[in-house]
Design a protein around this motif. Sequence first.
Motif, PDB file in Angstrom:
ATOM      1  N   GLU A  33       0.789  -1.035  -0.183  1.00 11.93           N
ATOM      2  CA  GLU A  33       0.074  -0.037  -0.126  1.00 11.93           C
ATOM      3  C   GLU A  33       0.856   1.156  -0.019  1.00 11.93           C
ATOM      4  OE1 GLU A  33      -3.030  -0.129   2.984  1.00 11.93           O
ATOM      5  OE2 GLU A  33      -4.128   1.873   2.509  1.00 11.93           O
ATOM      6  N   LYS A  34       1.792   1.180   0.708  1.00 16.91           N
ATOM      7  CA  LYS A  34       3.009   2.373   0.811  1.00 16.91           C
ATOM      8  C   LYS A  34       3.518   2.795  -0.390  1.00 16.91           C
ATOM      9  CE  LYS A  34       4.007   2.214   5.626  1.00 16.91           C
ATOM     10  NZ  LYS A  34       4.903   1.568   6.629  1.00 16.91           N
ATOM     11  N   TRP A  35       3.803   1.501  -1.111  1.00 17.66           N
ATOM     12  CA  TRP A  35       4.493   1.466  -2.481  1.00 17.66           C
ATOM     13  C   TRP A  35       3.623   2.249  -3.421  1.00 17.66           C
ATOM     14  CZ3 TRP A  35       3.198  -1.244  -6.982  1.00 17.66           C
ATOM     15  CH2 TRP A  35       3.995  -1.069  -7.861  1.00 17.66           C
ATOM     16  N   TYR A  36       2.349   1.751  -3.391  1.00 11.29           N
ATOM     17  CA  TYR A  36       1.076   2.177  -4.216  1.00 11.29           C
ATOM     18  C   TYR A  36       1.182   3.622  -4.086  1.00 11.29           C
ATOM     19  CZ  TYR A  36      -3.211   3.423  -6.130  1.00 11.29           C
ATOM     20  OH  TYR A  36      -4.114   3.837  -6.852  1.00 11.29           O
ATOM     21  N   GLU A  37       1.107   4.053  -2.968  1.00 12.78           N
ATOM     22  CA  GLU A  37       0.749   5.476  -2.578  1.00 12.78           C
ATOM     23  C   GLU A  37       2.022   6.444  -3.114  1.00 12.78           C
ATOM     24  OE1 GLU A  37      -1.900   7.004  -1.724  1.00 12.78           O
ATOM     25  OE2 GLU A  37      -2.847   5.096  -1.233  1.00 12.78           O
ATOM     26  N   LYS A  38       3.114   5.948  -3.159  1.00 11.49           N
ATOM     27  CA  LYS A  38       4.291   6.763  -3.673  1.00 11.49           C
ATOM     28  C   LYS A  38       4.348   6.549  -5.270  1.00 11.49           C
ATOM     29  CE  LYS A  38       8.331   6.303  -1.012  1.00 11.49           C
ATOM     30  NZ  LYS A  38       9.673   5.650  -0.611  1.00 11.49           N
ATOM     31  N   MET A  39       3.983   5.431  -6.031  1.00 13.38           N
ATOM     32  CA  MET A  39       4.248   5.073  -7.324  1.00 13.38           C
ATOM     33  C   MET A  39       3.172   5.369  -8.058  1.00 13.38           C
ATOM     34  SD  MET A  39       7.073   4.017  -7.604  1.00 13.38           S
ATOM     35  CE  MET A  39       6.775   3.569  -9.511  1.00 13.38           C
ATOM     36  N   LYS A  40       1.891   5.898  -7.538  1.00 14.16           N
ATOM     37  CA  LYS A  40       0.739   6.302  -8.125  1.00 14.16           C
ATOM     38  C   LYS A  40       0.898   7.713  -8.958  1.00 14.16           C
ATOM     39  CE  LYS A  40      -2.575   7.929  -4.494  1.00 14.16           C
ATOM     40  NZ  LYS A  40      -1.781   8.949  -4.194  1.00 14.16           N
ATOM     41  N   ASP A  41       1.921   8.341  -8.326  1.00 18.61           N
ATOM     42  CA  ASP A  41       2.186   9.598  -8.824  1.00 18.61           C
ATOM     43  C   ASP A  41       3.416   9.738  -9.697  1.00 18.61           C
ATOM     44  OD1 ASP A  41       0.100  10.809  -7.527  1.00 18.61           O
ATOM     45  OD2 ASP A  41       1.207  11.252  -5.494  1.00 18.61           O
ATOM     46  N   ARG A  42       4.115   8.533  -9.837  1.00 22.14           N
ATOM     47  CA  ARG A  42       5.439   8.301 -10.399  1.00 22.14           C
ATOM     48  C   ARG A  42       5.221   7.374 -11.813  1.00 22.14           C
ATOM     49  NH1 ARG A  42       9.659   6.298  -5.915  1.00 22.14           N
ATOM     50  NH2 ARG A  42       9.813   8.075  -4.860  1.00 22.14           N
ATOM     51  N   GLY A  43       4.007   7.322 -12.050  1.00 19.94           N
ATOM     52  CA  GLY A  43       3.274   6.599 -13.558  1.00 19.94           C
ATOM     53  C   GLY A  43       2.944   5.301 -13.423  1.00 19.94           C
ATOM     54  N   LEU A  44       2.927   4.709 -12.283  1.00 20.48           N
ATOM     55  CA  LEU A  44       2.344   3.212 -11.928  1.00 20.48           C
ATOM     56  C   LEU A  44       0.919   3.079 -12.868  1.00 20.48           C
ATOM     57  CD1 LEU A  44       2.016   0.412 -10.508  1.00 20.48           C
ATOM     58  CD2 LEU A  44       0.791   1.496  -9.046  1.00 20.48           C
ATOM     59  N   ARG A  45       0.848   2.128 -13.677  1.00 20.43           N
ATOM     60  CA  ARG A  45      -0.340   1.789 -14.253  1.00 20.43           C
ATOM     61  C   ARG A  45      -0.892   0.357 -13.728  1.00 20.43           C
ATOM     62  NH1 ARG A  45      -1.920   5.964 -17.152  1.00 20.43           N
ATOM     63  NH2 ARG A  45      -2.812   4.930 -18.950  1.00 20.43           N
ATOM     64  N   VAL A  46      -2.148   0.334 -13.584  1.00 23.55           N
ATOM     65  CA  VAL A  46      -2.442  -1.123 -13.115  1.00 23.55           C
ATOM     66  C   VAL A  46      -3.744  -1.261 -14.064  1.00 23.55           C
ATOM     67  CG1 VAL A  46      -3.564  -2.663 -11.353  1.00 23.55           C
ATOM     68  CG2 VAL A  46      -1.664  -0.790 -10.708  1.00 23.55           C
ATOM     69  N   LYS A  47      -3.762  -2.423 -14.669  1.00 21.14           N
ATOM     70  CA  LYS A  47      -5.103  -2.961 -15.604  1.00 21.14           C
ATOM     71  C   LYS A  47      -5.564  -4.421 -14.700  1.00 21.14           C
ATOM     72  CE  LYS A  47      -4.648  -0.146 -19.418  1.00 21.14           C
ATOM     73  NZ  LYS A  47      -5.551   0.847 -18.887  1.00 21.14           N
ATOM     74  N   LEU A  48      -6.802  -4.454 -14.563  1.00 20.59           N
ATOM     75  CA  LEU A  48      -7.504  -5.593 -14.146  1.00 20.59           C
ATOM     76  C   LEU A  48      -8.363  -6.289 -15.168  1.00 20.59           C
ATOM     77  CD1 LEU A  48      -8.743  -4.045 -10.719  1.00 20.59           C
ATOM     78  CD2 LEU A  48      -6.514  -5.221 -11.254  1.00 20.59           C
ATOM     79  N   ALA A  49      -8.253  -7.672 -14.963  1.00 19.09           N
ATOM     80  CA  ALA A  49      -9.479  -8.204 -15.846  1.00 19.09           C
ATOM     81  C   ALA A  49     -10.448  -8.675 -14.891  1.00 19.09           C
ATOM     82  CB  ALA A  49      -8.764  -9.519 -16.304  1.00 19.09           C
ATOM     83  N   GLU A  50     -11.753  -8.115 -15.287  1.00 18.51           N
ATOM     84  CA  GLU A  50     -13.049  -8.481 -14.874  1.00 18.51           C
ATOM     85  C   GLU A  50     -13.940  -9.294 -15.527  1.00 18.51           C
ATOM     86  OE1 GLU A  50     -15.917  -5.397 -12.369  1.00 18.51           O
ATOM     87  OE2 GLU A  50     -15.920  -5.212 -14.477  1.00 18.51           O
ATOM     88  N   ASP A  51     -14.306 -10.261 -14.810  1.00 23.05           N
ATOM     89  CA  ASP A  51     -15.196 -11.247 -15.560  1.00 23.05           C
ATOM     90  C   ASP A  51     -16.705 -11.123 -15.668  1.00 23.05           C
ATOM     91  OD1 ASP A  51     -16.423 -12.006 -13.151  1.00 23.05           O
ATOM     92  OD2 ASP A  51     -15.453 -14.057 -13.083  1.00 23.05           O
ATOM     93  N   ASP A  52     -17.485 -11.597 -16.008  1.00 23.82           N
ATOM     94  CA  ASP A  52     -18.974 -11.208 -16.275  1.00 23.82           C
ATOM     95  C   ASP A  52     -19.925 -11.086 -15.059  1.00 23.82           C
ATOM     96  OD1 ASP A  52     -18.224 -11.094 -18.954  1.00 23.82           O
ATOM     97  OD2 ASP A  52     -19.333 -13.101 -19.468  1.00 23.82           O
ATOM     98  N   GLY A  54     -18.388  -9.936 -12.335  1.00 23.75           N
ATOM     99  CA  GLY A  54     -17.793  -8.672 -11.625  1.00 23.75           C
ATOM    100  C   GLY A  54     -16.611  -8.875 -10.938  1.00 23.75           C
ATOM    101  N   ARG A  55     -16.053 -10.179 -11.049  1.00 23.35           N
ATOM    102  CA  ARG A  55     -14.948 -10.645 -10.232  1.00 23.35           C
ATOM    103  C   ARG A  55     -13.782 -10.317 -10.928  1.00 23.35           C
ATOM    104  NH1 ARG A  55     -16.469 -16.862  -9.776  1.00 23.35           N
ATOM    105  NH2 ARG A  55     -16.200 -16.770 -12.043  1.00 23.35           N
ATOM    106  N   ILE A  56     -12.483 -10.067 -10.053  1.00 19.94           N
ATOM    107  CA  ILE A  56     -11.259  -9.571 -10.662  1.00 19.94           C
ATOM    108  C   ILE A  56     -10.527 -10.887 -10.789  1.00 19.94           C
ATOM    109  CG2 ILE A  56      -9.308  -8.161 -10.597  1.00 19.94           C
ATOM    110  CD1 ILE A  56     -12.025  -6.525 -10.867  1.00 19.94           C
ATOM    111  N   CYS A  57     -10.148 -11.273 -11.851  1.00 20.65           N
ATOM    112  CA  CYS A  57      -9.544 -12.565 -12.195  1.00 20.65           C
ATOM    113  C   CYS A  57      -8.062 -12.279 -12.820  1.00 20.65           C
ATOM    114  CB  CYS A  57     -10.408 -13.504 -12.875  1.00 20.65           C
ATOM    115  SG  CYS A  57     -10.850 -12.797 -14.433  1.00 20.65           S
ATOM    116  N   GLY A  58      -7.501 -11.044 -12.744  1.00 18.68           N
ATOM    117  CA  GLY A  58      -6.265 -10.914 -13.399  1.00 18.68           C
ATOM    118  C   GLY A  58      -5.885  -9.702 -13.128  1.00 18.68           C
ATOM    119  N   MET A  59      -4.395  -9.357 -13.271  1.00 18.35           N
ATOM    120  CA  MET A  59      -3.707  -8.129 -13.078  1.00 18.35           C
ATOM    121  C   MET A  59      -2.732  -8.077 -13.662  1.00 18.35           C
ATOM    122  SD  MET A  59      -2.519  -8.218  -9.181  1.00 18.35           S
ATOM    123  CE  MET A  59      -1.039  -7.422  -9.219  1.00 18.35           C
ATOM    124  N   ILE A  60      -2.385  -6.860 -14.092  1.00 12.95           N
ATOM    125  CA  ILE A  60      -1.078  -6.369 -14.740  1.00 12.95           C
ATOM    126  C   ILE A  60      -0.558  -5.076 -14.139  1.00 12.95           C
ATOM    127  CG2 ILE A  60      -1.926  -5.628 -16.998  1.00 12.95           C
ATOM    128  CD1 ILE A  60       0.716  -6.845 -17.969  1.00 12.95           C
TER     129      ILE A  60
END
Length: 261
Positions: A33-52, A54-60
């Motif tokens: 969480e601490k890493w995320y708070e730092k990195m969200k302003d440094r260009g971090l990108r996160v994409k999630l795969a959501e199934d039909d 509404g469940r999150i079944c993958g991330m990059i």
Amino acid sequence: MKIIDLESKHKDNYFHCLEEWSDEMKDAGDSKEKWYEKMKDRGLRVKLAEDDQGRICGMIQYVPSEYSFVDTAGFYIVKCIWVYGYKEGMGNQQKKGIGTQLIEAAEQDCRELDTNGLLVWGISMPFFMRASWFKKHGFKKIDKDNIRILLWKPFKEGVIPPKLVKKKKKLELIEGKVTVQAFVNGWCPASNIVYERMKKISEEFKEYIVFEYYDTSNKEVFDEWGVLDAVYLDGKVVQKGAPPSYEKLYSKVAKKVSRLK
Ligand SMILES: CC(C)(COP(=O)(O)OP(=O)(O)OC[C@H]1O[C@@H](n2cnc3c(N)ncnc32)[C@H](O)[C@@H]1OP(=O)(O)O)[C@@H](O)C(=O)NCCC(=O)NCCS
């Protein structure tokens, strides 16, 4: 199945590698969480795969390359891609094309961000994040450090392939003590688990142990050492694959301590 961006409601799940049910993850602490708070302003990108349903079944998740373990800025690098693979919870979702959709979405995104290219890393063995899977998706090998392979897909003519940063300094051991050195970046809960366990164990043996903490999300610290995530016990890495259990780590440390007495 659709690819979506991370929203606030997904954060807890994302901070726990989509494994909120897992007891193991309870040991991961709050470094992600601490890493995320730092990195969200440094260009971090996160994409999630959501199934039909509404469940999150993958991330990059991918970051500008200067915040990773390569020597060149101007690229993005995939820190990890993960398609849910356990029988617990929603069940194994791998080998349904979800990983392909995630990596394609990240590539498209990075092309639109006008970066020099997308880097990925994987390992040369047939488990965990395999380099061979990325090769099938058109990434070419550009560097290697032991079993860690760096691959790329350049988007521009004439760009020079980055290299993996390797460990730069020898760790100093302290005479008459057991030395624990924790290099903690925060991005990977599996590494964070090992750090938290070793911290707790070191506390128990505190009169015999010198515990050194290095926050490698601070770029100067990483540049000095060339180590992003690792915990060393008397100079030897304690984790080579999945996080060792608390008991296993405890017995390793206890053995070292008993030799001091
Ligand atoms: C590597 C990974 C991301 C790939 O994701 P995936 O969703 O399983 O990948 P895909 O389904 O797109 O492709 C995998 C295979 O399934 C096959 N496949 C794709 N769609 C399919 C379908 N509908 N039916 C059957 N097979 C299918 C593909 O041909 C591919 O074959 P291959 O094994 O010969 O490459 C995933 O397996 C994973 O998360 N592995 C663990 C990685 C890890 O440890 N990450 C954490 C790092 S910190």
